[in-house]
Design a protein around this motif. Sequence first.
Motif, PDB file in Angstrom:
ATOM      1  N   SER A   1      -1.315  -0.360   7.939  1.00 53.66           N
ATOM      2  CA  SER A   1      -2.364   0.322   8.921  1.00 53.66           C
ATOM      3  C   SER A   1      -1.797   0.689   9.888  1.00 53.66           C
ATOM      4  N   THR A   2      -2.675   1.347  10.924  1.00 54.39           N
ATOM      5  CA  THR A   2      -1.960   2.039  12.011  1.00 54.39           C
ATOM      6  C   THR A   2      -2.712   1.413  13.398  1.00 54.39           C
TER       7      THR A   2
ATOM      8  N   HIS B   1       3.108  -2.666   8.605  1.00 53.45           N
ATOM      9  CA  HIS B   1       3.041  -2.782   7.322  1.00 53.45           C
ATOM     10  C   HIS B   1       3.856  -4.096   6.840  1.00 53.45           C
TER      11      HIS B   1
ATOM     12  N   GLY C   1      -2.613  -2.537   0.323  1.00 53.94           N
ATOM     13  CA  GLY C   1      -3.408  -2.174   1.363  1.00 53.94           C
ATOM     14  C   GLY C   1      -2.801  -2.885   2.528  1.00 53.94           C
TER      15      GLY C   1
ATOM     16  N   GLN D   1       2.246  -2.994   0.057  1.00 52.37           N
ATOM     17  CA  GLN D   1       1.885  -1.735   1.048  1.00 52.37           C
ATOM     18  C   GLN D   1       0.936  -1.109   0.076  1.00 52.37           C
TER      19      GLN D   1
ATOM     20  N   MET E   1       2.568   2.577  12.943  1.00 52.41           N
ATOM     21  CA  MET E   1       2.240   1.801  11.591  1.00 52.41           C
ATOM     22  C   MET E   1       2.761   0.524  11.800  1.00 52.41           C
TER      23      MET E   1
END
Length: 68
Positions: free
Chosen positions: A63-64, A50, A60, A57, A48
Amino acid sequence: MHLHGHTFRVLSRNGQPTRFKEWQDTVLLAPRDRVEIAFVADNPDDWMFHCHILEHQIAGMMSTIRIA
């Protein structure tokens, strides 16, 4: 922004090379900032990345990445 599972070096900020090349897992960004990073993808898994501000968060900024 924070990256789990790896450390990175910031190579440039907003197109300008950076002077400091320490390894880190978090970089502070102002609105509309862009950074170019380099890291060794040697820790396989889904990781992850962020923003640490919870509202960001939720909006949006999370993410990963997959390291195979």
